[in-house]
Design an enzyme around this catalytic site. Structure first.
Site, PDB file in Angstrom:
ATOM      1  N   GLU A 192       0.800  -1.223   0.000  1.00 16.73           N
ATOM      2  CA  GLU A 192       0.000   0.000   0.000  1.00 16.73           C
ATOM      3  C   GLU A 192       0.835   1.277   0.000  1.00 16.73           C
ATOM      4  OE1 GLU A 192      -4.001  -1.715   2.153  1.00 16.73           O
ATOM      5  OE2 GLU A 192      -2.416  -0.933   3.431  1.00 16.73           O
ATOM      6  N   GLU A 235      -6.492  -7.105  -1.962  1.00 12.86           N
ATOM      7  CA  GLU A 235      -6.940  -7.505  -0.626  1.00 12.86           C
ATOM      8  C   GLU A 235      -8.456  -7.398  -0.548  1.00 12.86           C
ATOM      9  OE1 GLU A 235      -5.092  -5.350   2.540  1.00 12.86           O
ATOM     10  OE2 GLU A 235      -3.051  -5.666   1.805  1.00 12.86           O
TER      11      GLU A 235
END
Length: 880
Positions: free
Chosen positions: A483, A549
């Site tokens: 991320e 995710e």
């Protein structure tokens, strides 16, 4: 040459598995270690590393292992994975680093004769150390970095009589961080190049020693004058291939780095053998030098290719490379080579990357992986079992999350074996490294954005770890971080220098939810959702086109919960629908329980923890079957892939797992096994459309599609029967049955049975749904009669059991039956055991067989247990 991180990677792809690199004589120092805390030892390393120094009162040490593992094994601390025991263990943030700074000592026998060279190899020490051998310090400057391998030529330092003592002083991470409840605690753990989860995350409590120790293998390696340091194998597989039939030739390219530590030039022959063919080259090595040698290319005729799981076999070749000096082998390595080539291209329709192997596009069905064990108790057996579970889920990719580590070669061995592509993050996460403003972090965003403090150490560690795993067939994607990208100077070095030089064969994505991977038009972070979802979400609501995710739940059944929750805390969570809040026991909260909201109550309010945990399995199965079916229904239209968050836990958590820490599967695994099968028939719960998904390269024709409904009492209704076909790598709509299903289900729900039959009328795919009533409750299930299921078991061979479940035509459906291999005396479930399927529903007139691999319990007294929604628990002896 610049690394083509966003361009078509159609070039050579490394495809070999670096399997057990052995010199002529290499062995592991994994027993007989002793240790003592630094404040209990007043002497220096030069004294401690001499044989006469007494270690009689020192603790037995676990190596490889961490300080906490050693303390646990010596019963100095309670099991931190049980209950709230972790709160009883001193945390390094409060104790100071010296509390977990330890001496480790090992006596071993070894000596060098003639021209022999002897090396001490350390594959991982956290976080820094000083090394002494026989009274001499080996490292001139402190050995620093959790992810750097170190090798010392100890030939001149060995005792002449062969009696040697190794002493290593291990220091914890410089910045262990405050475990204040944030993701990575206060974030300062990320100032070093190491594990970030150790300061705590939303799925784990802090690891009190921050994994300090000699956590990876220590080996002694013996060679002749010349040592093979690194071998690099690349395979070129041009064109579009199929798993079957004759293959056009492929090209094998091999280079090796050779080391000559002597003061004289050495002449010899570098050669390797593969598939019965030999390639060799005469080499002259300068004194005290390291040289990279390029061998001639090998053309391999009619090769056996390596494919991801579900698309073809995982063929692996043996490659044996040697350096021969005066007719004797100076050094050698044995490798496993998977021949395949990978491409990555941009799909303009989905606005995301897609992956191809051997010219064929692969729809990614993946799972996020943290680490095998949070205390780094790593083993070949555990790696093999965990990766095998991912194969059994019918997944084809594992993403190794950036808050942990580049996984060990043994993990990659298992991925090569079972066909799991690997998406490998480098170290870093947006939570610690400054993507978001966060009041729980010690330092501001701009400062955290520059973590780690030592950029050079990060880059040197990347170089080393790339060399360690780059030869595996399964490694498919390098990722800059979770991320978030690493700092700009690190990212530039990775893209422009390190990857082009060391591994210019794979897609490099700058971070896990980058627009270069999955273009975000939906706002938000580019991944998720994480909480439990209505099934309609997966089918009808578009998310990110290559979602890195998505997912969350994973509570196991009562037998699994009892392994780590004390009896007086086995209290079922209670969801109050009026306040939309859940009351949860403190131990459940400590183990990161995540709410099931209204989902349990649809099956009837939980009467106990056991009742709750069983009903959770129904939700687990439905949730993950629905997730993968929904994403697959839109493959190549909305999506090029999805990766579940997450598929495993490295400790006793209660979320995001298809099997628990003890390797006991729950229903999530089998919901995925069903929903992810390569050729699959499925039902859209929103619009009632029956669809097929073909995740293979084969056209399927002349299949019979049969759709039946069954009442709770077992009454059968044939809804349709029609011939169907489907093309390769395709999702296809067939027909809608919404009106009929809604009508039949309105009062108390129904069972919906979808089947695809081949020309011999044998099932290719079967999918049984339990459909709620018109109020979206499972009222009919709550009133079902007990089933009269008949179960038998027999050995097919030692360690392999066939269980047959039979339900007579006049009976009610036998719903959601779990089969287990148990200890014959204690009746406790055994792990790991592998089931061809589980949580089985057997309709009236059906017979189903489950094949169980319990090879590691071969010769032990085991029996089979079975219990289900309306099947009472029973135990069955296994016939020979």
């Amino acid at each position: 040459m610049k690394y083509p991180s966003l361009l078509l990677i159609s070039c050579l792809i490394i495809l070999f598995s670096f399997h057990n690199v052995n010199a002529q004589n290499s062995y592991e120092l994994n027993t007989g270690w002793k240790c003592a805390r630094i404040d209990s030892v007043k002497d220096s390393g030069t004294k401690i590393s001499v044989g006469g120094f007494s270690t009689t009162n020192w603790m037995q040490a676990t190596v490889p292992g961490t300080v906490l593992t050693t303390l646990l094994n010596n019963k100095k601390v309670p099991d931190p994975f049980y209950g709230m025991n972790n709160e009883l263990i001193p945390d390094i943030y409060k104790t100071g680093r010296d509390y977990y700074t330890y001496w480790f000592v090992k006596d071993f026998k070894e000596k060098a004769t003639g021209a022999e060279q002897v090396y001490l190899n350390l594959r991982g020490v956290n976080y820094s150390c000083d090394i002494y051998l026989n009274g001499k310090k080996l490292n001139k400057t402190i050995q620093e970095g959790m992810f750097l391998r170190y090798s010392y030529n100890i030939t001149a330092d060995l005792d002449k009589n062969g009696n040697n003592r190794l002493a290593i002083l291990v220091y914890p991470p410089d910045f262990p961080g405050n475990p204040n409840g944030g993701q990575g605690g206060d974030g300062t753990v990320a100032k070093g190049v190491g594990l970030q989860y150790t300061a705590g995350w939303d799925w784990i409590q802090p690891i009190r020693d921050r994994n300090t120790g000699i956590w990876d293998k220590v080996t002694i390696q013996k060679t002749g004058k010349i040592r093979i340091v690194d071998t690099h194998v690349i395979t070129l597989v041009p064109g579009v291939r199929l798993p079957e039939g004759a293959q056009q030739p492929v090209t094998i390219k091999v280079t090796a780095q050779l080391s000559n530590p002597t003061n004289t030039a050495v002449s010899g022959i570098l050669k390797y053998e593969m598939d019965g063919k030999t390639v060799s080259k005469s080499v002259v090595l300068s004194p005290n030098s390291n040289q990279i040698i390029n061998l001639n290319d090998l053309s391999l005729s009619n090769p056996k290719l390596w494919w991801p799981n579900g698309y073809g076999p995982q063929n692996l070749y043996n490659l044996h490379i040697q350096f021969v000096l005066n007719g004797s082998v100076s050094d050698q390595q044995n490798l496993k080579v998977g021949v395949r080539q990978l491409q990555s291209e941009w799909n303009a329709h989905t606005m995301s990357r897609q992956i191809s192997v051997n010219g064929q596009k692969i729809f990614i069905k993946g799972g996020n992986w943290i680490i095998s064990d949070a205390m780094l108790r790593l083993s070949d057996m555990r790696y093999d079992a965990e990766v095998r579970f991912h194969r059994d889920m019918n997944l084809n990719l594992i993403r190794v999350w950036g808050g942990a580590m580049i996984e060990r070669p043994e993990f990659y061995d298992a991925c090569d074996k079972y066909g799991l592509l690997v998406f490998q993050d480098l170290w870093g996460s947006g939570d610690c490294n400054g993507r978001w403003q966060d009041p729980q972090k010690l330092e501001d965003q701009w400062t955290r954005r520059k973590y780690p403090d030592n950029h050079n150490l990060f880059l040197e560690s990347v170089k080393d770890q790339v060399k360690m795993v780059r030869n595996h067939a399964s490694l498919a994607i390098w990722c800059g971080g979770n991320e978030i990208t690493p700092p700009e100077d690190i990212l530039t070095a990775l893209k422009d220098t390190i990857m082009p030089q060391l591994d210019n064969t794979r897609w490099f994505v700058d971070y896990s939810n980058s627009d270069a991977m999955s273009y975000n038009t939906l706002l938000g972070n580019g991944d998720g959702p994480y909480g439990i979802q209505p099934l309609s979400m997966f089918w009808e609501h578009r998310t990110y086109p290559f979602n890195s995710e998505v997912g969350s739940i994973g509570v196991s059944d009562i037998e699994a919960l009892k392994r780590f929750i004390p009896a007086d805390h086995l209290n079922a969570p209670q969801y109050d629908e009026s306040t939309h809040k859940t009351k949860t026991d403190e131990v459940w909260n400590y183990h990161k329980y995540i709410g099931y909201d209204t989902s349990i109550n649809k099956y009837g309010e939980a009467k106990s923890a056991e009742d709750f945990a069983f009903k959770a399995q129904l939700v687990n199965y439905d949730q993950y079957r629905g997730l993968m079916e929904g994403f697959s229904s839109h493959m190549w239209d909305w999506y090029t892939g999805t990766i579940i968050w997450k598929t495993q836990n490295p400790w006793t958590a209660m979320r995001g797992q298809m099997y628990d820490y003890y390797l006991d599967p729950n229903a999530c695994l089998y919901g995925l096994h069903n929903g992810s099968e390569p050729l699959h028939i499925m039902y859209n719960p929103v619009n009632g459309v029956v669809m097929g998904v073909n995740n293979t390269f084969k056209q399927r024709a002349s299949m019979m599609l049969v759709v039946k409904a069954y009442s709770m009492a077992g009454q059968e209704t044939l809804l349709t029967q029609v011939f169907a076909d489907i093309g390769p790598t395709l999702a296809k709509k067939y027909l809608s049955i919404k009106e009929e299903v809604d009508k039949l289900a309105a009062k108390e729900g129904l069972f919906l049975d979808l089947e695809l039959l081949d020309a011999d009328k044998k099932p290719i795919s079967q999918n049984i749904y339990w459909i709620p009533d018109s109020k979206n409750n499972y009222s009919g299930l709550q009133k079902m009669e007990q089933s009269k299921l008949t179960t038998t078991a027999k050995y097919l061979q030692p360690g392999k059991v066939e269980v047959t479940l039979t339900n007579d035509k006049q009976n009610v459906p036998a719903f959601f039956n779990r089969v287990s291999i148990t200890n014959a005396e204690t009746k406790s479930r055994l792990m790991p055991v592998f089931y061809s399927d589980n949580y089985i529903t057997v309709l009236p007139g059906e017979q189903k067989k489950i094949i169980i691999d319990c090879d590691q319990f071969k010769g032990k007294k085991v029996i089979v247990s079975v219990n289900g929604w309306n099947t009472a628990l029973r135990y069955i002896n296994i016939e020979n």
